[in-house]
Every structure is written in C-alpha cells, then in structure tokens.
Design a protein around this motif. Structure first.
Motif, PDB file in Angstrom:
ATOM      1  N   ASP A   1      11.997  -9.139   0.778  1.00 25.78           N
ATOM      2  CA  ASP A   1      11.469  -8.746   2.084  1.00 25.78           C
ATOM      3  C   ASP A   1      11.579  -9.896   3.081  1.00 25.78           C
ATOM      4  N   VAL A   2      11.217 -11.099   2.624  1.00 23.67           N
ATOM      5  CA  VAL A   2      11.282 -12.253   3.518  1.00 23.67           C
ATOM      6  C   VAL A   2      12.722 -12.527   3.923  1.00 23.67           C
ATOM      7  N   SER A   3      13.655 -12.376   2.973  1.00 20.43           N
ATOM      8  CA  SER A   3      15.071 -12.562   3.298  1.00 20.43           C
ATOM      9  C   SER A   3      15.520 -11.551   4.353  1.00 20.43           C
ATOM     10  N   SER A   4      15.113 -10.294   4.194  1.00 18.36           N
ATOM     11  CA  SER A   4      15.473  -9.263   5.191  1.00 18.36           C
ATOM     12  C   SER A   4      14.939  -9.655   6.554  1.00 18.36           C
TER      13      SER A   4
ATOM     14  N   ILE B   1      10.929  -2.396  13.936  1.00 19.75           N
ATOM     15  CA  ILE B   1      10.243  -2.098  12.684  1.00 19.75           C
ATOM     16  C   ILE B   1      10.336  -0.600  12.404  1.00 19.75           C
ATOM     17  N   ASP B   2      10.632  -0.265  11.163  1.00 24.90           N
ATOM     18  CA  ASP B   2      10.733   1.137  10.790  1.00 24.90           C
ATOM     19  C   ASP B   2       9.385   1.595  10.222  1.00 24.90           C
ATOM     20  N   PHE B   3       8.623   2.321  11.045  1.00 21.03           N
ATOM     21  CA  PHE B   3       7.284   2.732  10.620  1.00 21.03           C
ATOM     22  C   PHE B   3       7.309   3.949   9.707  1.00 21.03           C
ATOM     23  N   THR B   4       8.454   4.618   9.633  1.00 21.72           N
ATOM     24  CA  THR B   4       8.521   5.790   8.757  1.00 21.72           C
ATOM     25  C   THR B   4       8.595   5.361   7.293  1.00 21.72           C
ATOM     26  N   ALA B   5       8.949   4.077   7.042  1.00 22.46           N
ATOM     27  CA  ALA B   5       9.058   3.583   5.666  1.00 22.46           C
ATOM     28  C   ALA B   5       7.763   2.914   5.253  1.00 22.46           C
ATOM     29  N   ALA B   6       6.650   3.598   5.483  1.00 21.19           N
ATOM     30  CA  ALA B   6       5.343   2.995   5.226  1.00 21.19           C
ATOM     31  C   ALA B   6       5.145   2.681   3.755  1.00 21.19           C
ATOM     32  N   GLY B   7       4.469   1.581   3.490  1.00 21.47           N
ATOM     33  CA  GLY B   7       4.072   1.255   2.131  1.00 21.47           C
ATOM     34  C   GLY B   7       5.163   0.680   1.255  1.00 21.47           C
ATOM     35  N   SER B   8       6.346   0.518   1.811  1.00 19.63           N
ATOM     36  CA  SER B   8       7.425   0.003   0.963  1.00 19.63           C
ATOM     37  C   SER B   8       7.998  -1.287   1.522  1.00 19.63           C
ATOM     38  N   GLY B   9       7.117  -2.175   1.920  1.00 17.70           N
ATOM     39  CA  GLY B   9       7.585  -3.487   2.370  1.00 17.70           C
ATOM     40  C   GLY B   9       8.158  -3.454   3.761  1.00 17.70           C
ATOM     41  N   PHE B  10       8.970  -4.458   4.063  1.00 15.15           N
ATOM     42  CA  PHE B  10       9.480  -4.669   5.402  1.00 15.15           C
ATOM     43  C   PHE B  10      10.812  -3.954   5.597  1.00 15.15           C
TER      44      PHE B  10
END
Lengths: 321, 321, 321, 321, 321
Positions: free
Chosen positions: E186-189, E83-92
């Motif tokens: 997001d679900v597809s990713s 999980i990329d935690f640096t991309a907070a607030g922008s989905g998965f």
C-alpha cells in the motif's frame, strides 16, 4: 598562547604585536598569527586587532566545528580536520584547525594538538620561504601535511577490517558484533569528516574563492585528489563493514545449524534405545520372552546396534554428520 | 628501463635520448617514451627532460593511483587501470598505468605488468602507423587493448557468481559465507576501478581536454561504451551478491527448521512412550493390572503403536514430515 | 491572544491596533504582531487588517505545517519548527511557528509553546533595538534562538543511542527492539523537520527572497550552518540506529547459539548414560554379569565417568564449552 | 539474409541492390534494408555500400549490445531490445535489434527473432505508407510494436510475484528462496534493459538528435511514456522482491519458533513425569510408601495429571499453545 | 455518459452539443465536457468534435494511466489520481481522472468514481462562478478536492502502521509478516502515485505550461505543498515499514531465545536427576548401599534438591530465568 611571525624585506622574525598597516598588500609584508588554545583575552586579537566577523570568531573559539569554508569581506574562514595523534589506540579521531586567510596574512586557531602547525612554527624562523611565498602557499603547506597524515590511519583502519573479517570465520566470539559496531562508527566518523573537507579543498582548487596561481591550484588539486581517495576508501569501508556484519550473522546461523544437528543426531539415536530398555524394564511379562536369558540380551543388543547403524547411515545421507 | 621510439620522415626508430626540439609540433616528430618500473635516476627524464610538473611525476612514480585525468599546461596526465594477469587465480586484480599525453609525444609509466604496452612496444618498429598516427591514436590503441581485457575477467566473475548461487542451494557449507564475502570484495574493487575510468574516457570522448578528431572521438566513445557496460555489470554483480547472501541466510534458516522438526518429531514420539514404560517399571502395584501377563503387554504395545500413529498423522497434517 | 509592538521615533511601545499607514516603508515605523493560539475572530487581523493571502492565513491557522518559505506579493510566509519543551520526557517533539515578514513588519503565529518568542516579547519594550533593527534582524533573533535549542536535544538523542548500544551487549532484553524502534522514529522526525528547515534558512542566507544586508546574510549563513550540522547528525543517527538493530539481531543469534550449546552438551552427556542405566535396569540376565556385585557397579561407574570426560574433551576442542 | 524495400514514385517494391544516389534526399526515395542474422559477406553492405563507421558495424554484428543511441555523421545508430518470444517459459529474456537511421533510409540488423520487424516486412509491399511516410515513422512503427510487447511480460512477472508472495505464507518450501532469487534476477534484467532504452527514446522524443516533426515527437513521447511505466514497474518489482525475501525469512523464523515451542512444551511436561516414574522405580524403600499398593498408584497418577494441567495452564498464559 | 455545461453571458447552462466557435477565446464562452465511463461512440467527441490528438484520446480511454502532463498544440493533457472510495476496506486504492485543458474549455474523462467531479457537476448550474472563472480555476477546484481526499487516507495508513508496531511487540502472530507485507505494498502504491502527481502540479504552479495568473499559481503551489507532504509521508512510511519488519524479525529471534532457555533449563535440571534414578534402578548391588532403606532415600532426595538449587542459581546468574 599567541605566536606571531612576520616576513618583510626577505627576513622572517618573531614579533609580539601586529601593525594594522601590514594588512595593506602594498606594504609588502606577510604575517602569520598562531593561536594555540587561546584564552578569552587572547582571542581579542581576532575580533579587535584583526577585525574578524564575530560569528567567525565565535566558531573559531568553539570546541567542535565541521570542515567548511566561508567567505567574508576580504578574507576566508576555513575549518579543517587533522588526525588527532594524542588519542592513540582508541580508533579514528580528529581535531579541528581554524584558518583565517587574508591577502597578506594567515591566522590559525587550534588547541595545540596540530602536529603540522607545530612543525611549521618551528621551521618558520629559519626557512624564510615558508612565509615569503605568501599566505596561500603557507595554507597549502599546512593542509598538505594534515591530509598526508590521513593515509596511515586509513591503513590502520583497513588492517582492523581485515582482522575482523578473519575473526568472523576463524574465531567468532560474542564480542565480535561489538567490535564490528565500533569500527562502523569509526568509518562513519571518517566519512563524515572527509566528505566536507574534500569539498572545501575542491573549491579552493577550482579557484572559487581566491585568485590563486595556476601552480597553487595544481597543488590544491593534488590535496583534493588525496581526499577524494580517502572519502572513496571510507565509502568502501562502509560497504565492507556491512558485508562483515552480514557474514557474521550468516556464520552464527551456520554454527547454530551445526550445534542443532549434533543435538538432533544424539537425541534421535538415544531416545528409541532408551525406550527399548524402558520396555524391558517394565514389571510385565513379555510374551516371547521368558525370564530373560543371556541370549535374549544379545538379541536386544543386536537390535540396538542395528538401530544406531541405520540412523547413522540416514544422517550421513542427509549430510548431517 | 626506458624505451624511446621516435617517428620522423615516415620512419619509426628506437633511440636513447630525447631532443627537446621534438616538443615543437612544427618539427613534425612524434615520440613515445616508455618507463618500465623506473628507478629514481630514470625518473629524471620525466621531471628534467620533459619538464613535467613535480606533482604529476610524484603520482606517476608512486605505487597505487586511482583512475583520473588531470590537465597541466600543454599536456594531460592520465592514470588508467589494466587487468593484472600476473595475479592469476586470486580473483580480480588491476595495476595502474600512467600516461603523459602531449601534442607530439606520449609518455607511459608502468611496472612492467602491462600486456597491452608490451605488445605495442614490440610492434612499434615494424608498424610505422602506430606512432605515425600521432599520440592520441596511440593512447587509444593502448586504452582499447586494456579495456578489452576486462570482458573475460567480468565473465569469470559472473561464472563464479553462478557457481556460488548453485552452491547456496545444492551444497551449502560453512565456507560459503566466506566465499561470498570474497567475491563481494572483488566486485567492489571492480566497481571502484571502472567507475572513475569510465568517467575519464567519457571526458576524452566528449573532447573536454584535447582537440581530438571526430574519428578519435568516435573511437573513445566506443571504449567508453565498453566501460559503461563493465560498470553496469559491476552494479548488477553487487546486487546479485547481496541476493546470494540473503538467499544463503534464508536457506540456512530453512535447514535449521528441517533439523528442528526432526528433533521435535522424535522427542514428541519417544518421550510419552518412555514415560509409559517408566510407569510400568515403578515398584508400585498397578490397580487394574495384576502381576503383569503377556496379554497386558499386548495392550501396552497397542497403546504405544496407536500413540505413534496418531502423532505421525498430526505431524503429517502440519507438513512437518 | 494578540500582542502588538510598534517602534517609531526610537521608542518601542505596546499597542492594540494597527495603522495601515505603517505598511508604507516611508513611514519609518516597524511593528511586530504576535498571535498566540489565535481564535477565529483574532485571526481576522491576518486576513482583513494585514491583507495576507487566504491560503497563507489558512496554513498559519492550521495545526501542523512542515518548514517552508513562500513568497507572496510584498511579503514572505515562513513556517519553522522549534523544540517543544512542553513534551518533556517523551523523546523528540517540535511545534511549528509561522512568520509573515514584510518590509516594515513581522507577524508571528504560534500556539504559545515557543520559548524564543515568549522571551523576546518580554524584552521587547525595554530593548528598543529588538524592533529598531527592523523585521529581518527580528526574524533572525527568533530563528537563532529556536535553532540553538536543537543542540541539547541532539545531545540527549545521542546519549540515548549510546545507552542503547551499551544495552545491546550488556543487558539485552526483549524490550530493546521496541526502544530501538522508538528512537528510530525520533531520528526520522528530526531528519524530517531539519532538512526542509535547513533549506529554508539556506535560501534566506543566499538572499533568494529578500534583499537583506551582507551582515544579515552572514548571520543566516551561521544559522544555516548549525542546521546543516543537525541534519548531518540526523543522517548519522539513522545510520547508527540501523547498526544497533543489526548488532542486536546478531547478538540475539549469538546468545541463542550459547543456549543451544549448553542444551546439546547436557543432552549428549546424559542421554548415553541414561541408556546405560536403562540397559542394566532391564529384566534380562546380562551375560557377563552375574547377580550384579559392588565390583560391577564400580566398572559401570568408571565407564560413565570416562564417557563424560571424553565428551567434555571433544566439546572443549570444538570451543563449545 | 538481406531484404531491401525501396519506395519511389508512390510505390514500394522489393529490390536486391542499393543505388547510392538514393542517399541524396533530393532523389525523393526512401529505402529499408533489413539484415537478418547477416553472414560476414552480407555485412559488407553496411560497411561498403552504406559506408557506416566500422565501430557501428562491429557493434551491429556483435552478439549482445545494450540499448544506446549514437550520432554519426549523417546518420544515427540505435540499439534497442525486444522481448524474446523464442525463450518461452524461462522467465524474462530480450534480444537486441540494431537500427541505422539516415535521412532517406533505415537499416535494421537483427538475428531473426524480431516479431515486429517480421510483420512489417510482410506488410511492406502492400501498404505503401509504411515506407512512404519516411524513415522516422518507420522506426517509430517498429519501436512502438517492440515496446507494446513489454506489457504482457510485465504482467506475467507481476503474476509470478503475486504467486511467490502467496507461497511464502501458504506453502513455504526450501525451494522458495531459489525461486525468489531467480525472479530477482529477471527483475534486474528488466530494469537493466528498460532504463537505457527509456533514455534513448526520451532523447528521440526531445528531438535531441534528428529534426523530427512535432507529430513524430508526440508519438515518441508516447513510447517513452510506456517505457517510463515499465522502468517504474521494474523498480517496484525490485522493491517487492526484497519485501518477499524479508517476509520469507521472517516467516521461516516464525515457523522455527512454533516448532521449538512444541518441543519445549513436550519436554517440559514429560521430563518431570519421567523423573517421577524413575524415582519410584529405584531399588530403594520409599519411606511413606510401604510395598506400593493400588491406592499409592492413584496418588502418583493424580500428581502426574496435576503436573500436566498446571504446565498446560502456564504455557497457555504464555500463548505458547 | 456525456455532460456538457456552457457558460456565456454570465449564465451557466447544460447543453447537449458543442459549437466549435466556442474554441475561439474571442467568443467569451467557457465550457466543460464531462465524459463518465464513455462508450466508444461517445469518445468520438474527443477525437472528432474537439480534435484532440489520437494518442491523448487513446490514453484517456485506456484503463490505467499514471499521473502525467503533456502539452499538445493549444491544450494540455493531464492524468491525475484520486482516492477510490468505492474500494472501501481494502487498503489504499486510487483511480485516474483525465483532463484536457484548453483556453476556453476543460474536458474530463473518468469512470464515474470521482467524488470531486460528481459534486462539481451538481453545483455547476447553480454556482455560475464555477465555470465563469475559466478553465484553470475549474481544474484547480477539482484537483484541490481530489488532493484533500488524500489526507484521511494517509491518516488511516498511519493508524494501521501504529497498530502493526504495537502488534509486533504485544501480540506477535504468524500472520503479522503478511500484514506488514500488505501495508508495504500500500505504501509503495501511495508513493508511486503521489510522486509523479506532485511533479505535475509543481510544474503547473511554476507556470511551466500555461500562462496562469499569480493567484492561480499561489493556489496550485498550495496543492503542490499538500502533495509534497503526502509524498514525504509515503517516504517516511516506507522507512517505518522496514523498521517494523526488522523489529518483528528481531522480536521473533528474541522469543525463540526465551523458548530455548526454558527448554535448556528444564533439560539441564531433569536429565541428571533422571540419570540418578536410573542408576539406583539398575539390577546391580550398589556398594555403599545395602538393601535401600528409607534413610538412603532421604539422602538421594537431598542430593536431588541440592542439584536443582545449584542449577537454578547458575541459571539465575546467567540471567536465563
């Protein structure tokens, strides 16, 4: 009701009790026990006399079972579905028939609606080959008759789909979606019954369970082939039903478009004209218009007709009318 | 009608009866029996003379069979489908051709619509290689010709899809959903016929049934490859049809939107103005408005024009007009 | 809460601690440890006394686990789901029960909502066969009871679907789509739980993990068969839900059509008539119309009625009314 | 146009004819024959000089072939697809390249649009390793270059999808459904080409056909990995396209709702008011209303304003405005 | 940035260079090389010092790789996603981490966003067991931490879906379709990343590649089990998203129905009444109606009220209001 036929020394006769010695293949005896809507005491013949496994007996006595085949020690337990002709006029319905298949016997359990078994029971005393050929050919005779009954039902279903398809375009009604949903359920039932049934017969044809002759394997392959086609039809029908529903939806939208175009055309023509009459109905002196003579009326009338003509031309260009 | 060709000593000749000695490969004879729309007495050649299994004979004589291959003792029974050219102009149609393939013979059963067989029957007496190469190459010749006929039909179907796709956007009509549904049915038929056919030929190419030469296996692999493409096209067409129907639905909704916008714009402009004229038409003395002079009319007229302009600007901003 | 039952020398008695010697099959002892909503100190019995693998213990203590079976050295770890009866009235809910199955013991971990375990725990001291038959039959007893509980839930779900289907056509409301969505979620949950559960029991029935008797394999096959039907029902329900939603959408469109037809009929009839009255209300002398007498009124009235009749006939022909 | 490069004794030189002795691996020669848009006489090199199977030669000479690999005696026949850069600006297009791969040679057949082959042909005389490494590495070089060209096309396709997705919500037009349908077709083409291509390369990587070195197997695994991602992207795009079309449909419905709310609000406000003005415009003495003074007007005006305010409040509560 | 930890003689120490003798298992040394956002010169340690295959090095240095495992001579190359935690607030969002796993070493390559690796690097010098247990347990530690991070993201996604589902019915807006489409992506990713990742870990758990201990196989099975659940959730979410979009569409249609019913009710009530006032506003003498007195007004008023009441009753019966 219990019916027992036994075949020995080339003759088939009806009897009332089973001799456990018949279970030995060496005895050279073949027998068929048919239980029609058995009562609890009658079902004891399954558990006590024949010694079938309690689980299989319980399944055979229970109301609804799906097609399956289960191997027990020394015998097979099969559940197959036949068309239920007593449910006439109410779409596709099946009832289950249970088979116990041993080396020297076949036991059938059903609720009396099975046409295939009723006919064979009738012919059994006269036609010695029915039992004389052994239990596996007997099973094949019943199964073959049961599966042959599917074809006319499939054709009825197909006719109903053709009819639905025509209705969607020719005479759409608010009841149509309901009919489509009902046929969809029928098709689902068909698929649900035939897919496992096909697999059961396929396993028999591949000699997975019993050591059957090449000839019987050819015959079961033929039955399997029929079921493959029925299952294939069920898939195709499922697909068609979806298409019909989509077409119905698309058609409904199209008709809505037509209705709305009429409304829009009518409103667009009459609203400006009504405004015009409203203006000349105001308690206000119109400048270029003293007193309102007949000539003025014709002017107004001309403007109105011109407005209508222009709008009709515009709508025609847009292919609305 | 029965046609029999026999090849021996390098010559192919037409004959009227079959010598059972020809069945022995050691006899060095190859023969081809073609039954065109056989009558019941003619069909006896299958069961009595050739000794085929009753189930295979029954299938061969029955009206509709799906592509399949079945191994019997000493021979193969195949059902394959060819394009039905007699059903011109009515979408995609096929008819079935039945083959019995033995070591020294091939028997074909069909209803006379098979172009591939008709041509070979004609060339057979002159071209000795047709029968001289043996039954497997003969089967390949027929199957290859049958499968080659699929390509133009596929292309016609593709053209009809292209046309439908154009119609959806250029000239949508209430008939369109019906046409889409019909093409969908055609595509389903295509897929239904080609998928099992592809598998039948694939099994021949993999030498599952008969011991065919490497060369023949290459050739059947080539036929298989064509059928793979046809089946692939059928899948793609199915996908396109769904897309076309979705686009049609979306397009219908869009056009409804356009119609409703026109109606709403018209109603929103004319309803307030009609109210205004109604107010000045009331039998009531308007306070700031004594008697109603021409100047007053111009005031009212100005207000109306302003109202129209403001509304048009609002609708333009909303991208409605 | 920990409950321990031990069976030795033909008697079942409750005890408070475990003797590690019991783990040896030679000791002839069978015991059942039940942990109901275990606290952390209580869970030490799993890791320390029984020596289960930390990962299995962690899974057993965690809140939600999906059905699975895992083989560890000398024991099996199973997670199965039972119907949660405490969640009455709120659709389909399950809770998980964890099993550790060794040669001489079974350990169950659950949160106290398991009806099947509660009943067995109660009967355990009196009915010596419950433990006396060994751990595998004990597992079967619990699993069988758990799976039997699914059937009534399936039937409730089916009833709700029947009800939804009727509602779509008889009393569609804006809440319907929401209810459909909720049932869809219930069906998804059902499918999600039963599919892995079916596979777990299927693997037990195929004797993949433990060397169980033929009799027990028959029994697990029976449980597996029930789960196959439940999973099959779940698939069918999924299909039905989709059909219900499609029918709902189609029905909504249909009703919109009906509403719009009413509007269009009303507008088409009254707009021209209102224009007519507007024209005769203008402050303009109408040429053929001096002063406006009663006779003139009847002419106008006749024209209006004629207009209405003609329009009604047109709409009737279009099947709009 | 035929181009032949031969590598022997460490040197690569261009030549015009093929010595059949080169086919013997013992000769230590590697050669590459490239046929660019070959004429019928030029194609004789395939059938006569190289002795390839007529079916493979026919496929190589035919216009469109789908990716496949076929083993013949002593050589492989492969069809792979490369991006067609000559079809710029018109979506996703590919052209096929045919390869014959023997132990000592590679033959390529294409129509001159292959960028990868054109570059290698140019570098071939200078870089002796290109041919010196043998035919399998040469095949890898071409295939690797061909597959690398897919990535930018995938990214272009992804950009177009992003754009479509934005358009659906920001600037929906009647052309949008058409664009979506076109992209759908592009995505279908992509999937159709990459899936079999991926499988062909995967079979090479698994050394199914030829005895290739571990190093080459790593390299083909890498190419396979790229194609797996491309095929994966194609699946994802298919999914996205469906989502975009659904969102478009949903968005169209939403906008229709907005339009209809405006119409309903306008009609509901102005129709009652127009009725009111109509009532006071009737040629009837209103009871409570003698002569119609300015005060009366203000009463009426107040009632109208109140009606409008009440309705606006009602609509606001319903979230319509 | 390169960080190297080496474990020998029971101690873990940081070092700056690698001794190739460590590669020999007999040396009893375990070392971990971590490359964080390596520059090209730093990447030489992969190709030159460690001698990894150029293709693996290229993949490790490239930006985006999908989860996979590849066996090379003597080492495994794995790509896994965290999980990329640096991309907070922008989905998965996820980022990839590359692993090279040898008998005595592990090399990790990442871009510095990996929280799991950062923590382990910090603890490494103090906790000798981290490296002392060997490379496979070290891999497990990192992978376990990475996979544990998925659960909270799954729950966030589920919360967003719950919220969307509520919004569809409670506060539908034109932005909703867009949000649904975004969640769908997001679900597809999620599904796209977890499915191959699950398979990679599953293959490790089944000991397909390396000879790992039973204990480690249990642990990887546990990680695999978590990923199975995540992939299962992704499938379920996909299903839910489709259901939400369908419900949204159905809901939009329903609300359109409501709007149109209001419009139709209003128009149907006011249009006839407006016609009536229009008739009495005509400049025509109405026969039964001399002069228009107050009594006449009350008659008209009564007719109007009656019309409204009748219509309201009709609409109520149709369940429109």
């Amino acid at each position: 009701m219990i019916t027992i036929f036994v075949h020995r020394d080339g003759r088939t006769e009806r009897t009332t009790s089973i001799d456990r010695a018949w279970l030995n293949p060496a005895a050279g005896v073949t027998f068929w026990v048919d239980l029609q809507a058995p009562s609890i005491p009658e079902s004891l013949i399954l558990s006590d006399t024949m010694g079938f496994h309690p689980l299989a007996v319980e399944d055979a006595m229970s109301a609804i079972q799906f097609p399956k085949v289960e191997a027990y020690d020394g015998y097979l337990y099969l559940v197959l579905h036949a068309i239920d002709f007593t449910a006439a006029g109410s779409g596709f319905k099946t009832h289950d028939v249970d088979f116990f298949l041993g080396q020297t016997y076949m036991v059938t359990v059903h609720d009396g609606r099975s046409r295939a078994i009723a006919e064979l029971l009738e012919h059994c005393p006269r036609n010695t080959r029915i039992l004389g050929d052994g239990p596996v050919p007997l099973l094949h005779r019943i199964v073959d008759a049961m599966v042959d009954d599917y074809r006319p039902e499939i054709e009825k279903l197909e006719d109903r789909l053709d009819e639905l398809e025509a209705l969607v375009f020719e005479n759409p009604s608010s009841q149509l979606a309901r009919q489509i949903l009902e046929e969809k359920r029928d098709v689902s039932s068909l698929r649900r019954v035939t897919t496992p049934q096909r697999d059961v017969i396929g396993r028999l044809a591949r000699r997975e369970f019993v050591d059957i002759s090449t000839e019987m394997s050819f015959r079961f392959r033929d039955v399997h082939d029929h079921l493959v086609r029925v299952a294939d039809d069920a898939m195709l029908f499922q697909d068609r039903i979806t298409g019909i529903l989509d077409a119905h939806l698309s058609n409904t939208s199209n008709r809505l478009n037509e209705v709305m175009k009429v409304l829009t055309v009518v409103a667009t023509i009459f609203m400006p004209l009504t405004l015009l009459t409203g203006m000349y109905g105001m308690n206000v002196d119109l400048p270029h218009f003293a007193g309102g003579t007949a000539a003025q009326f014709w002017w107004l009338f001309g403007i109105m007709i011109a407005t209508i003509v222009v709008m009709l031309v515009v709508f025609r260009r847009r292919h609305w009318i």
